[in-house]
Design a protein around this motif. Sequence first.
Motif, PDB file in Angstrom:
ATOM      1  N   PHE A 138      42.397   5.135 -19.111  1.00 28.42           N
ATOM      2  CA  PHE A 138      42.896   5.513 -17.782  1.00 28.42           C
ATOM      3  C   PHE A 138      44.290   6.128 -17.868  1.00 28.42           C
ATOM      4  N   GLU A 139      45.122   5.561 -18.726  1.00 29.76           N
ATOM      5  CA  GLU A 139      46.488   6.076 -18.851  1.00 29.76           C
ATOM      6  C   GLU A 139      46.469   7.513 -19.363  1.00 29.76           C
ATOM      7  N   THR A 140      45.635   7.763 -20.386  1.00 33.89           N
ATOM      8  CA  THR A 140      45.648   9.062 -21.065  1.00 33.89           C
ATOM      9  C   THR A 140      44.971  10.159 -20.259  1.00 33.89           C
ATOM     10  N   PHE A 141      43.809   9.833 -19.720  1.00 30.53           N
ATOM     11  CA  PHE A 141      43.026  10.897 -19.092  1.00 30.53           C
ATOM     12  C   PHE A 141      43.306  11.041 -17.591  1.00 30.53           C
ATOM     13  N   LEU A 142      43.984  10.048 -17.008  1.00 29.13           N
ATOM     14  CA  LEU A 142      44.288  10.160 -15.577  1.00 29.13           C
ATOM     15  C   LEU A 142      45.787  10.124 -15.279  1.00 29.13           C
ATOM     16  N   LEU A 143      46.449   9.032 -15.644  1.00 32.38           N
ATOM     17  CA  LEU A 143      47.859   8.919 -15.247  1.00 32.38           C
ATOM     18  C   LEU A 143      48.712  10.026 -15.866  1.00 32.38           C
ATOM     19  N   GLN A 144      48.499  10.271 -17.147  1.00 29.12           N
ATOM     20  CA  GLN A 144      49.334  11.267 -17.814  1.00 29.12           C
ATOM     21  C   GLN A 144      49.085  12.669 -17.263  1.00 29.12           C
ATOM     22  N   LYS A 145      47.896  12.855 -16.721  1.00 32.04           N
ATOM     23  CA  LYS A 145      47.516  14.193 -16.289  1.00 32.04           C
ATOM     24  C   LYS A 145      47.782  14.402 -14.800  1.00 32.04           C
ATOM     25  N   TYR A 146      47.554  13.366 -14.007  1.00 29.08           N
ATOM     26  CA  TYR A 146      47.573  13.539 -12.565  1.00 29.08           C
ATOM     27  C   TYR A 146      48.772  12.895 -11.872  1.00 29.08           C
TER      28      TYR A 146
END
Lengths: 429, 429, 429, 429
Positions: free
Chosen positions: B57-65
């Motif tokens: 979740f951190e890599t594919f969502l938080l870092q991106k969005y």
Amino acid sequence: MKEVKSIEEVKLLQNFVAVRGQTEDLARPLTTEDYVIQSMPDVSPTKWHLAHTTWFFETFLLQKYLPGYKPHHEMYAYLFNSYYETVGDRWARSNRGLLSRPTVKDVFSYRSYVDDHLRVLIEKDGNRQENTFCFLVELGIHHEQQHQELLVTDIKHVLSINPMHPAYTSAMRHPKADPVPARFVEFGGGLHEIGFSGVDFSFDNERPQHQVWLEGFCLQNRLVTNADYLEFIKDGGYSDFRHWLSDGWALIQQENWKHPLYWENKDGEWHEMTLTGFRPLEPSEPVCHVSYYEADAYAKWAGKRLPTEAEWEVAASTVETRIADGNFLESGNFHPAANDVAGRPLSQIFGDVWEWTQSAYLPYPGFRPEPGAVGEYNGKFMINQMVLRGGSCATPRSHIRKTYRNFFQCDKRWQFMGIRLACEKNHSS
Amino acid sequence: MKEVKSIEEVKLLQNFVAVRGQTEDLARPLTTEDYVIQSMPDVSPTKWHLAHTTWFFETFLLQKYLPGYKPHHEMYAYLFNSYYETVGDRWARSNRGLLSRPTVKDVFSYRSYVDDHLRVLIEKDGNRQENTFCFLVELGIHHEQQHQELLVTDIKHVLSINPMHPAYTSAMRHPKADPVPARFVEFGGGLHEIGFSGVDFSFDNERPQHQVWLEGFCLQNRLVTNADYLEFIKDGGYSDFRHWLSDGWALIQQENWKHPLYWENKDGEWHEMTLTGFRPLEPSEPVCHVSYYEADAYAKWAGKRLPTEAEWEVAASTVETRIADGNFLESGNFHPAANDVAGRPLSQIFGDVWEWTQSAYLPYPGFRPEPGAVGEYNGKFMINQMVLRGGSCATPRSHIRKTYRNFFQCDKRWQFMGIRLACEKNHSS
Amino acid sequence: MKEVKSIEEVKLLQNFVAVRGQTEDLARPLTTEDYVIQSMPDVSPTKWHLAHTTWFFETFLLQKYLPGYKPHHEMYAYLFNSYYETVGDRWARSNRGLLSRPTVKDVFSYRSYVDDHLRVLIEKDGNRQENTFCFLVELGIHHEQQHQELLVTDIKHVLSINPMHPAYTSAMRHPKADPVPARFVEFGGGLHEIGFSGVDFSFDNERPQHQVWLEGFCLQNRLVTNADYLEFIKDGGYSDFRHWLSDGWALIQQENWKHPLYWENKDGEWHEMTLTGFRPLEPSEPVCHVSYYEADAYAKWAGKRLPTEAEWEVAASTVETRIADGNFLESGNFHPAANDVAGRPLSQIFGDVWEWTQSAYLPYPGFRPEPGAVGEYNGKFMINQMVLRGGSCATPRSHIRKTYRNFFQCDKRWQFMGIRLACEKNHSS
Amino acid sequence: MKEVKSIEEVKLLQNFVAVRGQTEDLARPLTTEDYVIQSMPDVSPTKWHLAHTTWFFETFLLQKYLPGYKPHHEMYAYLFNSYYETVGDRWARSNRGLLSRPTVKDVFSYRSYVDDHLRVLIEKDGNRQENTFCFLVELGIHHEQQHQELLVTDIKHVLSINPMHPAYTSAMRHPKADPVPARFVEFGGGLHEIGFSGVDFSFDNERPQHQVWLEGFCLQNRLVTNADYLEFIKDGGYSDFRHWLSDGWALIQQENWKHPLYWENKDGEWHEMTLTGFRPLEPSEPVCHVSYYEADAYAKWAGKRLPTEAEWEVAASTVETRIADGNFLESGNFHPAANDVAGRPLSQIFGDVWEWTQSAYLPYPGFRPEPGAVGEYNGKFMINQMVLRGGSCATPRSHIRKTYRNFFQCDKRWQFMGIRLACEKNHSS
């Protein structure tokens, strides 16, 4: 009515209590997770050390001398036997890190249970005059001290492989000093006696005392330092086969060794993982975590050699060397320290780092192992290992003697192992 | 002022919160020590599952969005990436059990930190219409569910190798039943469609839907039971090469396999290690923890074969099969259960055990991986593995579909894997 | 006009020609196929031995002393260097059996080519007074003799693993005799000199001569026989850990060793593979093909120990022992023979089997390797090996001396290695 | 009085004699030493191929059909059985190169002995009408042809690892040509029949003929060339994980693969070891000696894919493809040749290189192995392998068919294996 105890008994009990407590103090800084890890086959989890030393007392004392003793748990004899074939089957050494149970808490309960019973047993008058009994308690205490050292060196490895570089203790002990200039001290040849002959405790492998003929020799006054060793590295020491034993050369190719264990070159600066954290390499400190192959290659590069164990012991007997002054476990440094005491013929003989000798670990002439299961303690390992002398910064001070023989295979380096140079009398320049 | 959220958003958030909570509920019965162990290379420590799903979740969502998002710890991306080459270097899989830090407590903090931020992110209106965003949250949820299953099967292995036989949960769930008599159900041949075509979530490996030609075939109405499998063992199944694929025969010689994983013959009685403890083998339960080689050998011994994945899916589509009735993770059995529902054409299609098919895990015609890093999710594993269908007692109920393709190498058996027989139409007697 | 040659020169040349011829005689009974095989990593193909010894003369003599010498083939330096790092890269030892070319015929051409050139070189007057030159020729001759022994022991292994049991020579040499009764011979303690000090050829590892202090000791008058060793086996020697060093115990478990190499129990009768074929074990012959671990375990079981190399050498110097009488390569037995000479204090000291000593192979005090590349000959192997003394039935007679130090790792047993017992003075009963 | 033989009998005998002779012709260029070497576990010594194919006829025909037949040597059944569990124990595959005896001459005697007896047997009228007998002779002939191909590919490996680069044949065959331009040929979808259905010889794995549903697809008109493949290498194909299956990526890291087997970059120029010697890489020739992983990665890099075996077979059935024109063993090239025939829809379908398909080697629907021991021939290998089609330059011409299924593990590349691209109908640009 309880009788007054003899002084020996009181001392034995005090000693027992103190050493058992010291082990637990050493484990205190750890998280529960740290107790569980086996970071390589040579390493045992802290939890295992705590339990195995307890099993030793349970097996060799409580089961034998305390009538009606009921083991704490039926499975622990299987789980916590290290290598005693006499005593039965055991959990494979390489799998010690695969066990989540018993938990750390369970192991501390085990320790309390055994300690309580052993306290009772030592206080019982029936064992007062029993020599074997006292010997076994003493053996158990020395065994526990050996595992205190292993606990420290093993947890160093566990923490060191972690890319987060956790420190065992945050206290930033790091005594600085300028090392005294290196020079060679001469010792006379002739017939000498080495080995243990007193009445105090010793391991069977230190006995019997016997005569050896030595030619005159020289030992360097201090340990080889990081600064010294860096010269060897800078001179291409790890890439010139001429310095290396054939097995060692093969090993450093295969493992791609370019420096001692725990060193890391970060942006052109040498750093070192220590028990107080990751920090720049201190040039004045004794080099440590080198294998026999590296110690031997360094000595050859320097045009010198390693001492034999007889030379080391004769030297340690000839000049004044005070164990009390050494940098041992109790110093709380958990690292070898730079030498700053001038005016001594030989410094750092005791403590700091174990000193590799060029002697194979073999039985002394007339060697007899202890009778019974504890005879497996030393004798069966007398092959394919080299002797180290003098104790290290992870050795309990009361554990060491000048006749003490430690031993490891040539490729091991996770102990605090270092180098003292020797040479023939006419090669000390 | 916060806007009213759409129904999809509310459901996504609810779903996210529920699944993340379910993972932590599954870890709750464990001691801190249990979280750390990697009992074989295939197994990951519980601690790692908790952290890796969070890293996803951190890599594919938080870092991106989430603009300005600061990772919880700079080292975690390195430690908790599983196999995404796109995303960078990572800690070696086989060494996951060598890390004592971050501690279990640290990992729970990591989860809270990421959950809090993700909750904010989902609630933010800016992402409301973004399809990729919603897809990635859904993917993260399904990914977490996959790791729920792995957490359960991995911890079973961790506990099982411990000679103290600790139970994951003491609750003695063990529903008994007489299995329905085995019989073969016929399905017609012809052109069929398999694969996913709907609008709900599916993995890329289930797509595209496509046509296959099948000859008529038969599937057995229920799973092979322990009682059935014992017949194979008693008949010398493990010592007759004629039943075995060549690789399987070599494997069972080398590993000395004589029965499914977790079975133990104790004083002439078969026992089994389960998540509720060590207990006598229940003949009526589906056999599980068998490799593909064992499943295939059993089928050959029985004069039958395993189904293809197309046959399995066509059968599951043809007759009524209710996922809601299956024995899944939520049942709390953590073990396959005996089948007792008569009158159904096919029972146990969903839940209980994953069913080995004789289909290699290969791309469907026209397969396209997801774009970007998540494209590494499935496609790159499409070699040297076989497809399993239907979910198991460790699969979350909402995770499974009839088009769902699970896949493992032929020698794996620590998942809940079992057997359903198939045959040609004229061989069902 | 050619000058008259000195006697030394004539002898050197004769010696060279004789030894080179002897090597080829040893290879003569083999088929072309036999020359190619490497049956385990320790073994080299016969073809390789023939070429490598030739390479030694080419590299260290022809290339250095014969101006304009053109190597026979540019690739041979790479293919036939054994372990000389100084001399450059080389084909991996473990892959020596993977080369079909050069063919056996090519290798014999190589030998002729080098022999012809070396003959010219030795006859040239310019090298007459050159000490290094003569030393290198002598070294080459002794090196060739070492490979004669290895050729014989290696081809024994090659033939032995073949289930067709081919014999190296069909001549049925098998001298029978009743061994003399075993007894222990006493030797006095004190300061003794060991090591080589003469002017004839010796290896650097035999030097310098130096003093050692020995306590009085006893050696058994003859070698341990197969009959003796069978007692150990019958008494469960291979299944009682108490006799074994820890490494040895692990090894025999892992390798499932129950008897010396080349023994086979066929229908209840012990047989042995020899170079003259597969035949019933002869009880009166010296036991051979035992590892250090087995030798040491046998000695411990017998309540004795192995001698140190100093004890062995002192004993061999004290009593009359005639090398000329020994069972060496030239005897053509290719097997140790039963001892039948009564009235000698110590028999079988030279020849028959190499005798394991309990001394680690380490440098003598003041050891200096030969200068240059041939310094790699001995010194770099001084670790993890044990010393053997006295030569074997595969050693050329002119190759052995009482100061000669052979050395192998503890687990090796494909050489003709056997056992002579020793004990303290008061333990000889 | 001998009866007149039927035409089938005559043909069978002629065929037998011809194929047996062809095997020996293939071995003729070798030195005795070449016959012995096993350069890796997959490779068998030439000597072994010659003996094993003979053993096949001895075991499955002479022992069964020729009353009173006496095996040539009692040990050969043990030494030359490959993998037939039914037939008994056997010498380990990985140790085939450790046997010097039987010698090459012995093996040729074995061949003569068996050939003589088999000739008698085929001529005997009693077997004239026996279908199984004729089938087994045919099977033996096809088996021998398979080993002809293996003999060639194995000896290529043996010679290739030799740093002296010996050539199998000095004849410099190396037909040059400009390859026709690459383009994709379309084939229609729908229901197709694949598999063998005729009366001539076929292997069990080609049967039964059955229907498959295919979408429309395209095949490239020619094989991928070295020039094509060099583009992939130059574009960093071996260092970009995105092209690779996960197992393949791990493999090329571990083995450090950067190019096809037998390629070598020498001073910036690509060279290749061939059976006619070491020579510059010819760009126009088909790339060969690539693993499945490399074939698949190349295809992905090119934006295409490999064909399925059904697509390949349908294509080969649809267009005119003449086996007689192919570059097979009989051409004497021992290497794939550049394609120069324009105007054909698909060229190089037969011969040159085996073409990797993306189909796993699994049983066809309704597959039944041959009865008896020869049932072990194909079925037990139906796992963890991929199908290859079309034959190679080392395949005997009369051995191939369009339904022929060859199979290897994904990491193998020592066979002549190459690449033909495929794609969906709308992706051929």
